[in-house]
Design an enzyme around this catalytic site. Sequence first.
Site, PDB file in Angstrom:
ATOM      1  N   LYS A 204      17.333 -20.216 103.278  1.00 54.76           N
ATOM      2  CA  LYS A 204      16.864 -19.683 101.988  1.00 54.76           C
ATOM      3  C   LYS A 204      17.171 -18.196 101.971  1.00 54.76           C
ATOM      4  CE  LYS A 204      12.496 -18.655  99.586  1.00 54.76           C
ATOM      5  NZ  LYS A 204      11.093 -19.051  99.378  1.00 54.76           N
TER       6      LYS A 204
HETATM    7  C1  R5P Z   1       8.007 -15.184 101.779  1.00 57.32           C
HETATM    8  O1  R5P Z   1       8.992 -14.643 102.058  1.00 57.32           O
HETATM    9  C2  R5P Z   1       7.898 -16.539 101.288  1.00 57.32           C
HETATM   10  O2  R5P Z   1       8.836 -17.377 101.656  1.00 57.32           O
HETATM   11  C3  R5P Z   1       7.282 -16.567 100.008  1.00 57.32           C
HETATM   12  O3  R5P Z   1       5.928 -16.630 100.147  1.00 57.32           O
HETATM   13  C4  R5P Z   1       7.793 -17.390  98.894  1.00 57.32           C
HETATM   14  O4  R5P Z   1       8.432 -18.518  99.296  1.00 57.32           O
HETATM   15  C5  R5P Z   1       8.572 -16.547  97.965  1.00 57.32           C
HETATM   16  O5  R5P Z   1       8.790 -17.155  96.744  1.00 57.32           O
HETATM   17  P1  R5P Z   1       9.126 -16.287  95.453  1.00 57.32           P
HETATM   18  O6  R5P Z   1       9.764 -15.036  95.935  1.00 57.32           O
HETATM   19  O7  R5P Z   1      10.073 -17.132  94.686  1.00 57.32           O
HETATM   20  O8  R5P Z   1       7.860 -16.030  94.733  1.00 57.32           O
END
Ligand code: R5P
Length: 290
Positions: A204
């Site tokens: 990711k």
């Molecule tokens: C942190 O890095 C995590 O992976 C997050 O908590 C989360 O998955 C981030 O999702 P978004 O940036 O799309 O809110």
Amino acid sequence: MPEADSTTEVKNFYLDIPAQTTGQFYLKGSGALDWGMQNRLSRVFRPATGRTVMLAIDHGYFQGPTTGLERVDVNILPLVPYADALMCTRGILRSTIPSSSATPVVLRASGGPSILKELSHEELAIDIDDALRLNVCALAVQVFIGGEFETQTVHNMTRLVDLGLRYGMPVMAVTAVGKEMARDARYLRMACRICAELGAQFVKTYYVAEGFETVTASCPVPIVMAGGKKLPELDALTMAYRAMQEGAAGVDMGRNIFQSDSPTGMIQAVSKVVHEGMKPTEAYDLYRTS
Ligand code: R5P
């Protein structure tokens, strides 16, 4: 005791039909994985499109009740059926997500420091046994390339990959970019490639407007685009569209979905972009009308 099977004359062995082979697995770089791991991956990435819309709601593991996640039971449960996979912590999973949910889970597996401390100082925060008990489809681990505790987080990932290989559990490496680091294609190419080289089954990472296609091209396993901070809906849909056009295998979005005025409309619009290649403006109309 069953009767002896003596009626061989009525059996049909289809001697004129060659045995079917299982063929090439549809995900990039995943052809040599074992059956169980491919099966888990095929729950996260739709076999029909090879893509996924993951809903990320794991933010609480380092920052507590994030805006939009104060009540997961109220705000998030209605969205879960629209996601191809739910990325969450085991605490939220056990306390709040019904075990009858059909949406596969990608479980947060690293943690430690809160937002008040050095975030790269993470360790593994779950036993593989518990992940298996929870019947999840993949584990997510943060990797801070260039961060203060870079080696420790890479080691977290490699330990998790070793455990995952033992039990058929895919590992998603999450490339965390420290505040002081340039979030550009050059950095993301390096971070994603390191994660893949050291065994992550998928990665990711963030979208960048310049050169994202080189990030996906140089990573031998699927990349899912991270959502990041909340953007206007059309901008978020455009970012997702471009990421898909430039080689991403899906998205893992949180705030851009659950902090939207219409989270249900937004996740459906994102899904159209990811799985059907819907243009951002058309998807935006869908978001506005749903
Ligand atoms: C942190 O890095 C995590 O992976 C997050 O908590 C989360 O998955 C981030 O999702 P978004 O940036 O799309 O809110």
